[in-house]
Motif scaffolding. Structure first.
Motif, PDB file in Angstrom:
ATOM      1  N   PHE A  17     -53.591  40.202  87.952  1.00 24.13           N
ATOM      2  CA  PHE A  17     -52.999  39.204  88.820  1.00 24.13           C
ATOM      3  C   PHE A  17     -52.189  39.637  89.963  1.00 24.13           C
ATOM      4  O   PHE A  17     -51.544  40.957  90.060  1.00 24.13           O
ATOM      5  CB  PHE A  17     -51.917  38.343  87.978  1.00 24.13           C
ATOM      6  N   THR A  18     -51.901  38.978  90.820  1.00 22.89           N
ATOM      7  CA  THR A  18     -50.923  39.231  91.815  1.00 22.89           C
ATOM      8  C   THR A  18     -50.024  37.860  92.189  1.00 22.89           C
ATOM      9  O   THR A  18     -50.777  36.829  92.160  1.00 22.89           O
ATOM     10  CB  THR A  18     -51.690  39.479  93.248  1.00 22.89           C
ATOM     11  N   GLY A  19     -48.804  38.015  92.247  1.00 25.33           N
ATOM     12  CA  GLY A  19     -47.785  36.893  92.130  1.00 25.33           C
ATOM     13  C   GLY A  19     -47.293  37.110  93.719  1.00 25.33           C
ATOM     14  O   GLY A  19     -46.683  37.999  93.915  1.00 25.33           O
ATOM     15  N   LYS A  20     -47.002  35.917  94.319  1.00 25.98           N
ATOM     16  CA  LYS A  20     -46.607  35.966  95.891  1.00 25.98           C
ATOM     17  C   LYS A  20     -45.649  34.637  95.637  1.00 25.98           C
ATOM     18  O   LYS A  20     -45.827  33.581  95.384  1.00 25.98           O
ATOM     19  CB  LYS A  20     -47.580  35.837  96.734  1.00 25.98           C
ATOM     20  N   LEU A  21     -44.704  34.867  96.677  1.00 27.25           N
ATOM     21  CA  LEU A  21     -43.943  33.404  97.255  1.00 27.25           C
ATOM     22  C   LEU A  21     -44.594  32.838  98.288  1.00 27.25           C
ATOM     23  O   LEU A  21     -45.376  33.322  98.746  1.00 27.25           O
ATOM     24  CB  LEU A  21     -42.590  34.254  97.455  1.00 27.25           C
ATOM     25  N   LYS A  22     -43.971  31.871  98.557  1.00 29.77           N
ATOM     26  CA  LYS A  22     -44.820  31.183  99.720  1.00 29.77           C
ATOM     27  C   LYS A  22     -44.424  31.784 100.970  1.00 29.77           C
ATOM     28  O   LYS A  22     -45.446  31.474 101.623  1.00 29.77           O
ATOM     29  CB  LYS A  22     -43.730  29.473  99.992  1.00 29.77           C
ATOM     30  N   PRO A  59     -41.588  25.325  90.011  1.00 35.56           N
ATOM     31  CA  PRO A  59     -40.291  25.888  89.414  1.00 35.56           C
ATOM     32  C   PRO A  59     -40.517  25.392  88.044  1.00 35.56           C
ATOM     33  O   PRO A  59     -39.800  26.035  87.038  1.00 35.56           O
ATOM     34  CB  PRO A  59     -39.187  25.445  90.077  1.00 35.56           C
ATOM     35  N   GLU A  60     -40.518  24.048  87.515  1.00 32.21           N
ATOM     36  CA  GLU A  60     -40.255  23.544  86.550  1.00 32.21           C
ATOM     37  C   GLU A  60     -41.260  23.824  85.463  1.00 32.21           C
ATOM     38  O   GLU A  60     -40.998  23.766  84.160  1.00 32.21           O
ATOM     39  CB  GLU A  60     -40.137  21.868  86.492  1.00 32.21           C
ATOM     40  N   GLU A  61     -42.415  24.648  85.780  1.00 32.09           N
ATOM     41  CA  GLU A  61     -43.489  25.254  84.875  1.00 32.09           C
ATOM     42  C   GLU A  61     -43.230  26.712  84.988  1.00 32.09           C
ATOM     43  O   GLU A  61     -43.854  27.479  84.382  1.00 32.09           O
ATOM     44  CB  GLU A  61     -44.932  24.888  85.234  1.00 32.09           C
ATOM     45  N   ALA A  62     -42.042  27.281  85.730  1.00 37.93           N
ATOM     46  CA  ALA A  62     -42.098  28.862  85.785  1.00 37.93           C
ATOM     47  C   ALA A  62     -40.468  29.027  85.365  1.00 37.93           C
ATOM     48  O   ALA A  62     -40.507  28.805  84.090  1.00 37.93           O
ATOM     49  CB  ALA A  62     -41.974  29.009  87.332  1.00 37.93           C
ATOM     50  N   TYR A  63     -39.720  29.250  86.318  1.00 35.71           N
ATOM     51  CA  TYR A  63     -38.421  29.768  85.861  1.00 35.71           C
ATOM     52  C   TYR A  63     -37.285  28.681  85.962  1.00 35.71           C
ATOM     53  O   TYR A  63     -36.244  29.060  85.941  1.00 35.71           O
ATOM     54  CB  TYR A  63     -38.003  31.102  86.600  1.00 35.71           C
ATOM     55  N   GLY A  64     -37.912  27.518  86.348  1.00 38.59           N
ATOM     56  CA  GLY A  64     -36.783  26.487  86.528  1.00 38.59           C
ATOM     57  C   GLY A  64     -36.191  26.278  87.878  1.00 38.59           C
ATOM     58  O   GLY A  64     -36.563  26.981  88.545  1.00 38.59           O
ATOM     59  N   SER A  65     -35.349  25.318  88.021  1.00 33.18           N
ATOM     60  CA  SER A  65     -34.489  25.067  89.512  1.00 33.18           C
ATOM     61  C   SER A  65     -33.425  25.996  89.284  1.00 33.18           C
ATOM     62  O   SER A  65     -32.988  26.225  88.136  1.00 33.18           O
ATOM     63  CB  SER A  65     -34.248  23.587  89.709  1.00 33.18           C
ATOM     64  N   ARG A  66     -33.080  26.147  90.476  1.00 31.53           N
ATOM     65  CA  ARG A  66     -31.809  26.920  90.637  1.00 31.53           C
ATOM     66  C   ARG A  66     -30.576  26.122  90.120  1.00 31.53           C
ATOM     67  O   ARG A  66     -30.630  24.982  90.429  1.00 31.53           O
ATOM     68  CB  ARG A  66     -31.432  27.600  92.043  1.00 31.53           C
ATOM     69  N   ARG A  67     -29.708  26.535  89.372  1.00 31.49           N
ATOM     70  CA  ARG A  67     -28.644  25.869  88.831  1.00 31.49           C
ATOM     71  C   ARG A  67     -27.360  26.497  89.280  1.00 31.49           C
ATOM     72  O   ARG A  67     -26.974  27.387  89.156  1.00 31.49           O
ATOM     73  CB  ARG A  67     -28.718  25.687  87.132  1.00 31.49           C
ATOM     74  N   PRO A  81     -33.863  35.518  89.127  1.00 27.07           N
ATOM     75  CA  PRO A  81     -34.426  35.605  90.640  1.00 27.07           C
ATOM     76  C   PRO A  81     -35.371  34.706  91.403  1.00 27.07           C
ATOM     77  O   PRO A  81     -35.308  34.530  92.446  1.00 27.07           O
ATOM     78  CB  PRO A  81     -34.586  37.254  90.671  1.00 27.07           C
ATOM     79  N   LEU A  82     -36.190  34.321  90.511  1.00 25.04           N
ATOM     80  CA  LEU A  82     -37.333  33.466  90.939  1.00 25.04           C
ATOM     81  C   LEU A  82     -37.000  32.135  90.734  1.00 25.04           C
ATOM     82  O   LEU A  82     -37.961  31.201  90.854  1.00 25.04           O
ATOM     83  CB  LEU A  82     -38.458  33.911  90.567  1.00 25.04           C
ATOM     84  N   ALA A  83     -35.986  31.790  90.105  1.00 23.44           N
ATOM     85  CA  ALA A  83     -35.644  30.121  89.944  1.00 23.44           C
ATOM     86  C   ALA A  83     -35.808  29.301  91.308  1.00 23.44           C
ATOM     87  O   ALA A  83     -35.244  29.939  92.317  1.00 23.44           O
ATOM     88  CB  ALA A  83     -34.188  30.110  89.272  1.00 23.44           C
ATOM     89  N   GLY A  84     -36.373  28.202  91.114  1.00 21.35           N
ATOM     90  CA  GLY A  84     -36.364  27.301  92.469  1.00 21.35           C
ATOM     91  C   GLY A  84     -37.647  27.683  93.163  1.00 21.35           C
ATOM     92  O   GLY A  84     -37.724  27.061  94.191  1.00 21.35           O
TER      93      GLY A  84
END
Length: 142
Positions: free
Chosen positions: A14-19, A65-73, A126-129
């Protein structure tokens, strides 16, 4: 050819990227990632996308985010005085820390800013949100 399903042990590259296109993780130059679908070893959104793939399939998808690390809190961000740190730690921006809370849980923190004697720490992942974009190749099903 068998389809990946709950309970299967799978191997993926896999390769994971941000927007923004920035790569945050990849297995391309190492061993494939191995996990059991449904065992809670991976973020739910990632596992869901692997279900139904067959060996050799390549798929591109986004995990929200809700299926990954969640929203930033924001309640996971705090500002504390420097004198609350042990004497052997000199806080610096970007420094990761671990603390043990009274119930024994270990929290990973990151120092995000320093203003005089005040230090801002963040316990968000670090990846939340973030919406995470993945390109995945299924290379094994057991």
């Amino acid at each position: 050819m068998s389809l990946a399903k709950n309970g299967d042990k799978v191997k993926v590259h896999f390769t994971g990227k941000l927007k923004s296109g920035k790569v945050f993780d990849s297995s391309k130059d190492s061993k494939p990632l191995e996990f059991t679908i449904g065992a809670g070893e991976m973020m739910p959104g990632f596992e869901k996308e692997i279900i139904g793939m067959t060996n050799g399939d390549i798929k591109t998808f986004t995990v929200l985010p809700e299926e990954a690390y969640g929203s930033r809190r924001e309640e996971l961000v705090a500002t504390v005085e420097k004198n609350h740190f042990p004497s052997d730690i000199t806080p610096t921006i970007g420094q990761p820390l671990q603390i043990t809370v009274p119930d024994g849980e270990v929290l990973d923190l990151l120092i995000t800013s320093i203003d005089g004697d005040m230090v801002t720490i963040d316990a968000n992942h670090p990846l939340a949100g973030e919406a995470l974009l993945f390109e995945v190749e299924l290379v094994g099903i057991a």
